[in-house]
Design a protein around this motif. Structure first.
Motif, PDB file in Angstrom:
ATOM      1  N   SER A   1     -11.963   2.764   9.171  1.00 14.73           N
ATOM      2  CA  SER A   1     -11.475   4.037   8.630  1.00 14.73           C
ATOM      3  C   SER A   1     -12.555   4.890   7.974  1.00 14.73           C
ATOM      4  O   SER A   1     -12.247   5.834   7.254  1.00 14.73           O
ATOM      5  CB  SER A   1     -10.336   3.775   7.630  1.00 14.73           C
ATOM      6  OG  SER A   1     -10.670   2.756   6.724  1.00 14.73           O
ATOM      7  N   SER A   2     -13.831   4.546   8.220  1.00 14.19           N
ATOM      8  CA  SER A   2     -14.975   5.350   7.750  1.00 14.19           C
ATOM      9  C   SER A   2     -14.991   5.560   6.245  1.00 14.19           C
ATOM     10  O   SER A   2     -15.454   6.585   5.748  1.00 14.19           O
ATOM     11  CB  SER A   2     -14.986   6.721   8.455  1.00 14.19           C
ATOM     12  OG  SER A   2     -15.075   6.573   9.843  1.00 14.19           O
ATOM     13  N   LEU A   3     -14.488   4.572   5.497  1.00 17.16           N
ATOM     14  CA  LEU A   3     -14.443   4.679   4.044  1.00 17.16           C
ATOM     15  C   LEU A   3     -15.605   3.928   3.406  1.00 17.16           C
ATOM     16  O   LEU A   3     -15.990   2.846   3.861  1.00 17.16           O
ATOM     17  CB  LEU A   3     -13.125   4.107   3.519  1.00 17.16           C
ATOM     18  CG  LEU A   3     -11.866   4.922   3.817  1.00 17.16           C
ATOM     19  CD1 LEU A   3     -10.625   4.076   3.581  1.00 17.16           C
ATOM     20  CD2 LEU A   3     -11.817   6.175   2.958  1.00 17.16           C
ATOM     21  N   GLU A   4     -16.139   4.511   2.321  1.00 19.85           N
ATOM     22  CA  GLU A   4     -17.225   3.886   1.584  1.00 19.85           C
ATOM     23  C   GLU A   4     -16.905   3.833   0.097  1.00 19.85           C
ATOM     24  O   GLU A   4     -16.199   4.700  -0.438  1.00 19.85           O
ATOM     25  CB  GLU A   4     -18.530   4.644   1.797  1.00 19.85           C
ATOM     26  CG  GLU A   4     -19.069   4.586   3.212  1.00 19.85           C
ATOM     27  CD  GLU A   4     -20.458   5.190   3.316  1.00 19.85           C
ATOM     28  OE1 GLU A   4     -21.430   4.538   2.868  1.00 19.85           O
ATOM     29  OE2 GLU A   4     -20.568   6.318   3.825  1.00 19.85           O
TER      30      GLU A   4
ATOM     31  N   VAL B   1       0.867  -1.180   0.000  1.00 17.68           N
ATOM     32  CA  VAL B   1       0.000   0.000   0.000  1.00 17.68           C
ATOM     33  C   VAL B   1       0.901   1.225   0.000  1.00 17.68           C
ATOM     34  O   VAL B   1       1.789   1.355   0.844  1.00 17.68           O
ATOM     35  CB  VAL B   1      -0.919   0.052   1.234  1.00 17.68           C
ATOM     36  CG1 VAL B   1      -1.763   1.329   1.213  1.00 17.68           C
ATOM     37  CG2 VAL B   1      -1.817  -1.178   1.301  1.00 17.68           C
ATOM     38  N   THR B   2       0.699   2.104  -0.955  1.00 19.18           N
ATOM     39  CA  THR B   2       1.436   3.366  -1.038  1.00 19.18           C
ATOM     40  C   THR B   2       0.524   4.481  -0.549  1.00 19.18           C
ATOM     41  O   THR B   2      -0.684   4.450  -0.791  1.00 19.18           O
ATOM     42  CB  THR B   2       1.849   3.655  -2.494  1.00 19.18           C
ATOM     43  OG1 THR B   2       2.596   2.556  -2.994  1.00 19.18           O
ATOM     44  CG2 THR B   2       2.677   4.925  -2.594  1.00 19.18           C
ATOM     45  N   TRP B   3       1.094   5.455   0.164  1.00 12.28           N
ATOM     46  CA  TRP B   3       0.254   6.571   0.606  1.00 12.28           C
ATOM     47  C   TRP B   3       0.990   7.905   0.494  1.00 12.28           C
ATOM     48  O   TRP B   3       2.217   7.959   0.486  1.00 12.28           O
ATOM     49  CB  TRP B   3      -0.259   6.367   2.035  1.00 12.28           C
ATOM     50  CG  TRP B   3       0.768   6.323   3.131  1.00 12.28           C
ATOM     51  CD1 TRP B   3       1.371   5.215   3.646  1.00 12.28           C
ATOM     52  CD2 TRP B   3       1.310   7.442   3.862  1.00 12.28           C
ATOM     53  NE1 TRP B   3       2.249   5.560   4.649  1.00 12.28           N
ATOM     54  CE2 TRP B   3       2.233   6.924   4.805  1.00 12.28           C
ATOM     55  CE3 TRP B   3       1.107   8.814   3.814  1.00 12.28           C
ATOM     56  CZ2 TRP B   3       2.945   7.737   5.688  1.00 12.28           C
ATOM     57  CZ3 TRP B   3       1.817   9.634   4.691  1.00 12.28           C
ATOM     58  CH2 TRP B   3       2.716   9.098   5.609  1.00 12.28           C
ATOM     59  N   ALA B   4       0.197   8.950   0.383  1.00 17.55           N
ATOM     60  CA  ALA B   4       0.735  10.308   0.300  1.00 17.55           C
ATOM     61  C   ALA B   4      -0.183  11.265   1.041  1.00 17.55           C
ATOM     62  O   ALA B   4      -1.413  11.120   0.994  1.00 17.55           O
ATOM     63  CB  ALA B   4       0.858  10.749  -1.159  1.00 17.55           C
ATOM     64  N   GLN B   5       0.417  12.216   1.721  1.00 16.23           N
ATOM     65  CA  GLN B   5      -0.338  13.345   2.273  1.00 16.23           C
ATOM     66  C   GLN B   5      -0.076  14.539   1.359  1.00 16.23           C
ATOM     67  O   GLN B   5       1.073  14.891   1.101  1.00 16.23           O
ATOM     68  CB  GLN B   5       0.086  13.675   3.700  1.00 16.23           C
ATOM     69  CG  GLN B   5      -0.756  14.793   4.317  1.00 16.23           C
ATOM     70  CD  GLN B   5      -0.253  15.244   5.684  1.00 16.23           C
ATOM     71  OE1 GLN B   5       0.924  15.080   6.001  1.00 16.23           O
ATOM     72  NE2 GLN B   5      -1.137  15.809   6.493  1.00 16.23           N
ATOM     73  N   LEU B   6      -1.145  15.122   0.864  1.00 17.73           N
ATOM     74  CA  LEU B   6      -1.046  16.204  -0.106  1.00 17.73           C
ATOM     75  C   LEU B   6      -1.766  17.448   0.395  1.00 17.73           C
ATOM     76  O   LEU B   6      -2.707  17.363   1.190  1.00 17.73           O
ATOM     77  CB  LEU B   6      -1.648  15.766  -1.442  1.00 17.73           C
ATOM     78  CG  LEU B   6      -0.965  14.571  -2.129  1.00 17.73           C
ATOM     79  CD1 LEU B   6      -1.833  14.027  -3.248  1.00 17.73           C
ATOM     80  CD2 LEU B   6       0.411  14.965  -2.652  1.00 17.73           C
TER      81      LEU B   6
ATOM     82  N   TYR C   1      -5.248  12.741   2.539  1.00 17.45           N
ATOM     83  CA  TYR C   1      -4.403  11.567   2.308  1.00 17.45           C
ATOM     84  C   TYR C   1      -4.947  10.757   1.137  1.00 17.45           C
ATOM     85  O   TYR C   1      -6.164  10.627   0.973  1.00 17.45           O
ATOM     86  CB  TYR C   1      -4.367  10.672   3.545  1.00 17.45           C
ATOM     87  CG  TYR C   1      -3.554  11.205   4.691  1.00 17.45           C
ATOM     88  CD1 TYR C   1      -2.247  10.770   4.905  1.00 17.45           C
ATOM     89  CD2 TYR C   1      -4.096  12.128   5.579  1.00 17.45           C
ATOM     90  CE1 TYR C   1      -1.494  11.249   5.967  1.00 17.45           C
ATOM     91  CE2 TYR C   1      -3.354  12.621   6.642  1.00 17.45           C
ATOM     92  CZ  TYR C   1      -2.054  12.170   6.837  1.00 17.45           C
ATOM     93  OH  TYR C   1      -1.305  12.653   7.886  1.00 17.45           O
ATOM     94  N   ALA C   2      -4.032  10.198   0.363  1.00 13.48           N
ATOM     95  CA  ALA C   2      -4.389   9.260  -0.697  1.00 13.48           C
ATOM     96  C   ALA C   2      -3.656   7.949  -0.435  1.00 13.48           C
ATOM     97  O   ALA C   2      -2.453   7.946  -0.160  1.00 13.48           O
ATOM     98  CB  ALA C   2      -4.002   9.817  -2.061  1.00 13.48           C
TER      99      ALA C   2
ATOM    100  N   SER D   1      -6.363   4.394   9.345  1.00 12.87           N
ATOM    101  CA  SER D   1      -6.781   5.121  10.545  1.00 12.87           C
ATOM    102  C   SER D   1      -5.575   5.575  11.366  1.00 12.87           C
ATOM    103  O   SER D   1      -5.529   6.697  11.869  1.00 12.87           O
ATOM    104  CB  SER D   1      -7.692   4.224  11.396  1.00 12.87           C
ATOM    105  OG  SER D   1      -8.103   4.894  12.563  1.00 12.87           O
ATOM    106  N   GLU D   2      -4.578   4.716  11.463  1.00 13.92           N
ATOM    107  CA  GLU D   2      -3.365   5.024  12.230  1.00 13.92           C
ATOM    108  C   GLU D   2      -2.576   6.163  11.589  1.00 13.92           C
ATOM    109  O   GLU D   2      -2.080   7.063  12.280  1.00 13.92           O
ATOM    110  CB  GLU D   2      -2.503   3.768  12.310  1.00 13.92           C
ATOM    111  CG  GLU D   2      -1.142   3.940  12.954  1.00 13.92           C
ATOM    112  CD  GLU D   2      -0.282   2.700  12.806  1.00 13.92           C
ATOM    113  OE1 GLU D   2       0.926   2.835  12.518  1.00 13.92           O
ATOM    114  OE2 GLU D   2      -0.816   1.579  12.955  1.00 13.92           O
ATOM    115  N   ILE D   3      -2.458   6.147  10.270  1.00 13.77           N
ATOM    116  CA  ILE D   3      -1.643   7.132   9.560  1.00 13.77           C
ATOM    117  C   ILE D   3      -2.374   8.459   9.378  1.00 13.77           C
ATOM    118  O   ILE D   3      -1.823   9.530   9.628  1.00 13.77           O
ATOM    119  CB  ILE D   3      -1.211   6.576   8.180  1.00 13.77           C
ATOM    120  CG1 ILE D   3      -0.246   5.400   8.370  1.00 13.77           C
ATOM    121  CG2 ILE D   3      -0.565   7.668   7.319  1.00 13.77           C
ATOM    122  CD1 ILE D   3      -0.046   4.562   7.129  1.00 13.77           C
ATOM    123  N   ALA D   4      -3.623   8.394   8.948  1.00  6.22           N
ATOM    124  CA  ALA D   4      -4.364   9.607   8.591  1.00  6.22           C
ATOM    125  C   ALA D   4      -5.144  10.200   9.749  1.00  6.22           C
ATOM    126  O   ALA D   4      -5.467  11.400   9.732  1.00  6.22           O
ATOM    127  CB  ALA D   4      -5.316   9.310   7.433  1.00  6.22           C
ATOM    128  N   GLY D   5      -5.452   9.368  10.756  1.00  7.09           N
ATOM    129  CA  GLY D   5      -6.246   9.881  11.871  1.00  7.09           C
ATOM    130  C   GLY D   5      -7.583  10.409  11.394  1.00  7.09           C
ATOM    131  O   GLY D   5      -8.226   9.820  10.516  1.00  7.09           O
TER     132      GLY D   5
END
Length: 296
Positions: free
Chosen positions: A221-224, A141-146, A156-157, A182-186
């Motif tokens: 993580s409250s994602l839909e 999993v790759t992530w970025a904060q933009l 976050y993506a 959830s841990e990374i993006a809060g």
């Protein structure tokens, strides 16, 4: 009257700041498995598809593109054909250039990169190249904060490619990814793209994997799934993986590629872009496009 004018002039900069900070952030987000560079793909080999990929992305001008199955040589080509974009992500095998990337490309005219990293879908997510459970391949999993340069909004993506065979691996990957988000993006706006290799109504597994994916992402993580909450009546989930089959139009199928958002976003539209030029497919997956707006 003079004092009133002075007060207005003093407040004007503050009003301008408030106005800018409350600007809407609208984005076109694409999840796109580009198919790894496989010389055995014949007419649909990577070299032949490059102009189609370039034409599509240049015309669509996505703000965020979560890609899957990208080898290092393909990353170099994508950098050339997407001059307004930069990316984050490394090869899954060594955290450098070996193995497939799951890169996140973002429009540098619109966004500034704040932070980024990646983790492995395994019981040891911080160890490069690790895999667990019944996974057939290493997965990441790759992530970025933009940060949006205009409004200052940050988000976050996350982007991924789940295993295509391991049942336990896909179950555990959904749980791990959702908890890591959830841990990374809060408590922040989040978009998640990917080829999850999970469909509804699996011939032998039923809805087991899909229900776990939806439940884990929602509860942790409250994602839909953007396809379900789109305001557009033209929303289509549909078949997203064709396998380059020439009879794809007559085939019924299910999505395995998704765009997820949390409740910071409103989904204006969701669609599956079916791009074929003659006998040449853009990929063995269709690009999934979600237009979203940050609403809080």
């Amino acid at each position: 009257m003079k004092n009133l004018l002075q007060n207005v002039l003093l407040l004007l900069p503050l009003l301008l700041i408030l106005s800018c900070s409350s600007s809407d952030l609208s984005m076109k987000v694409v999840s796109f498995n580009i198919r790894y560079d496989n010389p055995e793909d014949g007419v649909n080999r990577w070299e032949a598809r490059i102009p189609v990929v370039k034409s599509y992305l240049t015309e669509q001008k996505p703000d965020i593109i979560g890609m899957q199955e990208v080898l290092h040589n393909q990353v170099l080509v994508l950098q050339e054909i997407l001059p307004d974009y930069s990316y984050v992500g490394t090869g899954r095998n060594d955290n450098k250039t070996e193995g497939e990337y799951a890169p996140i490309f973002y429009n540098t005219n619109k966004f500034k990169l704040i932070d980024h990293s990646q983790f492995w879908l395994s019981e040891t997510p911080d160890i490069p190249g690790s895999k667990s459970w019944d996974a057939s391949l290493t997965r990441i999993v790759t992530w970025a904060q933009l940060e949006d340069k205009n409004s200052g909004h940050k988000f976050y993506a996350f982007n991924t490619h789940f295993d295509h065979r391991g049942v336990e691996a896909r179950m555990e990957s959904a749980i791990l990814m959702s908890k890591k988000i959830s841990e990374i993006a809060g408590d922040a706006p989040v978009i998640a793209t990917g080829d999850f290799n999970i469909r509804k109504d699996h011939p032998s597994l039923g809805n087991k994997l899909y229900e776990n994916l939806i439940k884990s992402f929602k509860e942790n993580s409250s994602l839909e799934n953007s396809a379900y909450i789109s305001k557009s009546s033209g929303t289509s989930e549909g078949l997203t993986s064709t396998g380059f089959r020439p009879d794809w139009e007559s085939k019924e199928g299910h999505a395995i590629d998704y765009v997820f958002v949390n409740d910071y976003f409103e989904v204006e539209s969701h669609q599956v872009d079916k791009i074929v030029e003659g006998n040449l497919f853009i990929s063995d997956h269709w690009p999934i496009v979600a237009k979203v707006s940050l609403i809080k």
